[in-house]
Write a protein that holds these residues in place. Structure first.
Motif, PDB file in Angstrom:
ATOM      1  N   TYR A 160      47.320 -19.190  33.248  1.00 50.11           N
ATOM      2  CA  TYR A 160      47.666 -18.898  31.854  1.00 50.11           C
ATOM      3  C   TYR A 160      49.176 -18.908  31.621  1.00 50.11           C
ATOM      4  CZ  TYR A 160      42.810 -17.678  32.111  1.00 50.11           C
ATOM      5  OH  TYR A 160      41.465 -17.750  32.339  1.00 50.11           O
ATOM      6  N   ARG A 161      49.915 -19.479  32.578  1.00 47.32           N
ATOM      7  CA  ARG A 161      51.353 -19.643  32.380  1.00 47.32           C
ATOM      8  C   ARG A 161      51.588 -20.510  31.139  1.00 47.32           C
ATOM      9  NH1 ARG A 161      49.339 -22.965  36.022  1.00 47.32           N
ATOM     10  NH2 ARG A 161      49.768 -25.189  35.804  1.00 47.32           N
ATOM     11  N   GLY A 162      52.674 -20.230  30.441  1.00 48.91           N
ATOM     12  CA  GLY A 162      52.989 -21.031  29.274  1.00 48.91           C
ATOM     13  C   GLY A 162      52.127 -20.753  28.063  1.00 48.91           C
ATOM     14  N   ALA A 163      51.209 -19.783  28.157  1.00 51.49           N
ATOM     15  CA  ALA A 163      50.369 -19.463  27.007  1.00 51.49           C
ATOM     16  C   ALA A 163      51.220 -18.849  25.897  1.00 51.49           C
ATOM     17  CB  ALA A 163      49.258 -18.503  27.411  1.00 51.49           C
ATOM     18  N   MET A 164      50.783 -19.053  24.670  1.00 54.64           N
ATOM     19  CA  MET A 164      51.450 -18.497  23.505  1.00 54.64           C
ATOM     20  C   MET A 164      50.384 -17.951  22.569  1.00 54.64           C
ATOM     21  SD  MET A 164      54.074 -21.685  22.859  1.00 54.64           S
ATOM     22  CE  MET A 164      54.783 -20.942  21.391  1.00 54.64           C
ATOM     23  N   GLY A 165      50.786 -17.058  21.659  1.00 57.29           N
ATOM     24  CA  GLY A 165      49.828 -16.560  20.690  1.00 57.29           C
ATOM     25  C   GLY A 165      50.274 -15.275  20.046  1.00 57.29           C
ATOM     26  N   SER A 166      49.611 -14.910  18.972  1.00 58.65           N
ATOM     27  CA  SER A 166      49.922 -13.680  18.259  1.00 58.65           C
ATOM     28  C   SER A 166      48.723 -13.277  17.418  1.00 58.65           C
ATOM     29  CB  SER A 166      51.153 -13.864  17.366  1.00 58.65           C
ATOM     30  OG  SER A 166      50.909 -14.869  16.389  1.00 58.65           O
ATOM     31  N   GLY A 167      48.750 -12.047  16.928  1.00 56.09           N
ATOM     32  CA  GLY A 167      47.663 -11.558  16.095  1.00 56.09           C
ATOM     33  C   GLY A 167      47.857 -10.101  15.749  1.00 56.09           C
ATOM     34  N   THR A 168      46.760  -9.471  15.383  1.00 56.14           N
ATOM     35  CA  THR A 168      46.785  -8.061  15.001  1.00 56.14           C
ATOM     36  C   THR A 168      45.861  -7.257  15.906  1.00 56.14           C
ATOM     37  OG1 THR A 168      45.010  -8.398  13.386  1.00 56.14           O
ATOM     38  CG2 THR A 168      47.287  -8.637  12.598  1.00 56.14           C
ATOM     39  N   PHE A 169      46.097  -5.960  15.959  1.00 52.82           N
ATOM     40  CA  PHE A 169      45.207  -5.070  16.695  1.00 52.82           C
ATOM     41  C   PHE A 169      44.914  -3.855  15.827  1.00 52.82           C
ATOM     42  CE2 PHE A 169      49.263  -3.058  17.700  1.00 52.82           C
ATOM     43  CZ  PHE A 169      48.966  -1.704  17.663  1.00 52.82           C
ATOM     44  N   SER A 170      43.808  -3.189  16.143  1.00 52.12           N
ATOM     45  CA  SER A 170      43.517  -1.893  15.538  1.00 52.12           C
ATOM     46  C   SER A 170      42.970  -0.964  16.605  1.00 52.12           C
ATOM     47  CB  SER A 170      42.517  -2.031  14.380  1.00 52.12           C
ATOM     48  OG  SER A 170      41.261  -2.462  14.848  1.00 52.12           O
ATOM     49  N   ILE A 171      43.295   0.289  16.450  1.00 51.07           N
ATOM     50  CA  ILE A 171      42.802   1.335  17.341  1.00 51.07           C
ATOM     51  C   ILE A 171      41.998   2.296  16.472  1.00 51.07           C
ATOM     52  CG2 ILE A 171      43.438   3.239  18.879  1.00 51.07           C
ATOM     53  CD1 ILE A 171      46.009   1.675  19.513  1.00 51.07           C
ATOM     54  N   PRO A 172      40.650   2.162  16.470  1.00 48.33           N
ATOM     55  CA  PRO A 172      39.849   3.104  15.679  1.00 48.33           C
ATOM     56  C   PRO A 172      40.106   4.546  16.091  1.00 48.33           C
ATOM     57  CG  PRO A 172      38.529   1.226  16.362  1.00 48.33           C
ATOM     58  CD  PRO A 172      39.840   1.118  17.095  1.00 48.33           C
ATOM     59  N   ALA A 173      40.283   4.758  17.393  1.00 48.32           N
ATOM     60  CA  ALA A 173      40.666   6.074  17.896  1.00 48.32           C
ATOM     61  C   ALA A 173      40.953   5.967  19.380  1.00 48.32           C
ATOM     62  CB  ALA A 173      39.573   7.107  17.642  1.00 48.32           C
ATOM     63  N   ALA A 174      41.943   6.719  19.829  1.00 52.41           N
ATOM     64  CA  ALA A 174      42.266   6.817  21.252  1.00 52.41           C
ATOM     65  C   ALA A 174      42.657   8.260  21.530  1.00 52.41           C
ATOM     66  CB  ALA A 174      43.410   5.882  21.612  1.00 52.41           C
ATOM     67  N   ASN A 175      41.867   8.934  22.349  1.00 54.41           N
ATOM     68  CA  ASN A 175      42.152  10.317  22.708  1.00 54.41           C
ATOM     69  C   ASN A 175      43.365  10.353  23.635  1.00 54.41           C
ATOM     70  OD1 ASN A 175      42.121  12.900  24.072  1.00 54.41           O
ATOM     71  ND2 ASN A 175      40.017  13.153  23.339  1.00 54.41           N
ATOM     72  N   VAL A 176      44.427  11.037  23.222  1.00 54.71           N
ATOM     73  CA  VAL A 176      45.655  11.056  24.009  1.00 54.71           C
ATOM     74  C   VAL A 176      46.009  12.467  24.480  1.00 54.71           C
ATOM     75  CG1 VAL A 176      46.594   8.950  23.015  1.00 54.71           C
ATOM     76  CG2 VAL A 176      47.056  11.141  21.882  1.00 54.71           C
ATOM     77  N   THR A 177      44.995  13.330  24.613  1.00 55.34           N
ATOM     78  CA  THR A 177      45.250  14.613  25.261  1.00 55.34           C
ATOM     79  C   THR A 177      45.376  14.374  26.761  1.00 55.34           C
ATOM     80  OG1 THR A 177      42.864  15.031  25.401  1.00 55.34           O
ATOM     81  CG2 THR A 177      44.046  15.939  23.493  1.00 55.34           C
ATOM     82  N   VAL A 178      46.281  15.090  27.402  1.00 57.67           N
ATOM     83  CA  VAL A 178      46.593  14.843  28.814  1.00 57.67           C
ATOM     84  C   VAL A 178      45.364  15.095  29.685  1.00 57.67           C
ATOM     85  CG1 VAL A 178      48.027  15.558  30.762  1.00 57.67           C
ATOM     86  CG2 VAL A 178      49.024  15.387  28.458  1.00 57.67           C
ATOM     87  N   GLY A 179      45.099  14.155  30.598  1.00 57.30           N
ATOM     88  CA  GLY A 179      43.994  14.307  31.520  1.00 57.30           C
ATOM     89  C   GLY A 179      43.298  12.987  31.761  1.00 57.30           C
ATOM     90  N   THR A 180      42.102  13.042  32.337  1.00 59.20           N
ATOM     91  CA  THR A 180      41.313  11.842  32.627  1.00 59.20           C
ATOM     92  C   THR A 180      40.013  11.875  31.840  1.00 59.20           C
ATOM     93  OG1 THR A 180      40.315  12.935  34.543  1.00 59.20           O
ATOM     94  CG2 THR A 180      42.302  11.620  34.940  1.00 59.20           C
ATOM     95  N   GLY A 181      39.291  10.759  31.889  1.00 59.57           N
ATOM     96  CA  GLY A 181      38.041  10.675  31.157  1.00 59.57           C
ATOM     97  C   GLY A 181      38.227  10.657  29.658  1.00 59.57           C
ATOM     98  N   LYS A 182      39.297  10.005  29.189  1.00 60.05           N
ATOM     99  CA  LYS A 182      39.618   9.988  27.765  1.00 60.05           C
ATOM    100  C   LYS A 182      39.051   8.735  27.093  1.00 60.05           C
ATOM    101  CE  LYS A 182      41.863  13.745  28.412  1.00 60.05           C
ATOM    102  NZ  LYS A 182      41.336  15.021  27.866  1.00 60.05           N
ATOM    103  N   PRO A 183      38.303   8.908  25.996  1.00 62.06           N
ATOM    104  CA  PRO A 183      37.734   7.749  25.298  1.00 62.06           C
ATOM    105  C   PRO A 183      38.776   7.011  24.464  1.00 62.06           C
ATOM    106  CG  PRO A 183      37.133   9.772  24.175  1.00 62.06           C
ATOM    107  CD  PRO A 183      37.853  10.192  25.426  1.00 62.06           C
ATOM    108  N   TRP A 184      38.633   5.686  24.428  1.00 61.19           N
ATOM    109  CA  TRP A 184      39.515   4.858  23.602  1.00 61.19           C
ATOM    110  C   TRP A 184      38.764   3.629  23.130  1.00 61.19           C
ATOM    111  CZ3 TRP A 184      40.224  -0.070  25.542  1.00 61.19           C
ATOM    112  CH2 TRP A 184      40.007  -0.249  26.921  1.00 61.19           C
ATOM    113  N   GLN A 185      39.229   3.086  22.004  1.00 57.91           N
ATOM    114  CA  GLN A 185      38.672   1.860  21.456  1.00 57.91           C
ATOM    115  C   GLN A 185      39.817   0.962  21.012  1.00 57.91           C
ATOM    116  OE1 GLN A 185      35.979   2.814  18.261  1.00 57.91           O
ATOM    117  NE2 GLN A 185      35.084   4.524  19.396  1.00 57.91           N
ATOM    118  N   LEU A 186      39.592  -0.345  21.130  1.00 58.11           N
ATOM    119  CA  LEU A 186      40.633  -1.312  20.779  1.00 58.11           C
ATOM    120  C   LEU A 186      39.977  -2.570  20.227  1.00 58.11           C
ATOM    121  CD1 LEU A 186      43.652  -2.325  20.949  1.00 58.11           C
ATOM    122  CD2 LEU A 186      43.046  -3.219  23.211  1.00 58.11           C
ATOM    123  N   ALA A 187      40.561  -3.104  19.151  1.00 54.53           N
ATOM    124  CA  ALA A 187      40.119  -4.390  18.602  1.00 54.53           C
ATOM    125  C   ALA A 187      41.328  -5.308  18.510  1.00 54.53           C
ATOM    126  CB  ALA A 187      39.486  -4.198  17.228  1.00 54.53           C
TER     127      ALA A 187
END
Length: 316
Positions: A160-187
């Protein structure tokens, strides 16, 4: 921008994480002509989630409202067909700067990676800044949207060297309390371009011994070279048929050629029953039919015409 009033229930996110890996019927592609040199655009549409993120805390921005960093890391598996035809991993490393009811991501260090056996495509995410945050924060979760761009890479072993591209992202929710086992979503939504292979075919002939000369069984070695900037994958010799009088293609066809990295060459041999010993100037045209794909397994057929001169003597 609407804010959740309570943290996302972990059980719901665990269920969603399983379902959300029904992602990416994107990188379902508008296929470029096989072997075409240059860059071909691909839609990139990903919705993914996990319930096993890890969050650490650190200092935030040196000035402004975002006084703390909550760094969310994690990964999830992608089945074959979601990012190329290979099983892959999507990884995140997102240092959210948070404070009050706001958050931000900086493209200098916010990363999403798509990785398989061929290499890695890395995306940089951006939403706002220390002075002008672009995301929302409710004390537990970060949510909102922003943009992404492909991080340039010139590593020769990375398909994938030389690849190019751009776009948008959304995070419906990402739990950022300190610790492990944290749920997250990404589009992710946008388009990516990858370098394309450019195949060429040459050939040489040989009898392979006196018996083959007498039985008029000629071997033709087809040399398949990739002159393009991108690597070729899944190359197959589907046929090398001829309609020339007095010549019959024996085979074997089809034959798997495999990967042909940029600047390299692979060879396959096809045998023919050709005109008799008494024939002078015997030649035939072979229609070499290949299938070729790029690093995202998009591609199609390619055809090459080769004029084959039959050697007169047992030793070409």
């Amino acid at each position: 921008m609407r804010r959740p009033t309570a943290p996302i229930p972990r059980s719901a996110v665990r269920r969603a994480a399983v379902v959300l890996i029904a992602l990416l019927a994107g990188l379902v592609v508008m296929a470029p002509p096989a072997g075409a040199q240059g860059l071909a655009p691909y839609p990139l549409n990903v919705i993914v989630g996990s319930a096993s993120g890890a969050v650490t805390s650190g200092p935030g921005c040196s000035s402004g409202p975002l006084t703390e960093t909550r760094r969310l890391t994690g990964s999830t598996s992608l089945s074959a067909g979601f990012f190329s035809g290979l099983p892959s991993q999507l990884g995140i490393d997102l240092p959210f700067r948070v404070g009050g009811t706001q958050a931000a991501l900086d493209a200098a260090d916010a990363r999403v990676t798509l990785t398989n056996a061929r290499g890695t495509l890395t995306l940089a995410l951006q939403s706002g800044s220390c002075a002008a945050p672009g995301l929302s924060y409710n004390g537990t979760a970060v949510f909102g949207s922003g943009t992404w761009t492909v991080v340039p890479d010139a590593t020769t072993t990375n398909a994938y060297r030389g690849a190019m591209g751009s776009g948008t992202f959304s995070i419906p929710a990402a739990n950022v309390t300190v610790g492990t086992g944290k749920p997250w979503q990404l589009a992710l939504s946008g388009s990516v371009t990858v370098l394309q292979p450019q195949l060429a075919v040459t050939h040489r002939t040989f009898w392979g011994g006196p018996f083959n000369y007498l039985s008029r069984t000629l071997s033709v070695e087809y040399r398949i070279r990739n002159n393009g900037p991108g690597d070729a994958f899944g190359v197959v010799l589907n046929d090398a048929a001829t309609s020339s009088p007095g010549v019959t293609r024996i085979g074997p066809v089809p034959q798997a050629v495999g990967s042909v990295p940029a600047g390299s060459e692979r060879s396959v041999v096809v045998r023919y029953r050709v005109c008799g010993i008494a024939s002078i100037g015997c030649r035939f045209t072979a229609d070499v039919q290949l299938t070729v794909a790029d690093a995202l397994d998009s591609g199609g057929p390619a055809s090459f015409q080769r004029t084959v001169q039959v050697p007169i003597t047992p030793v070409p």
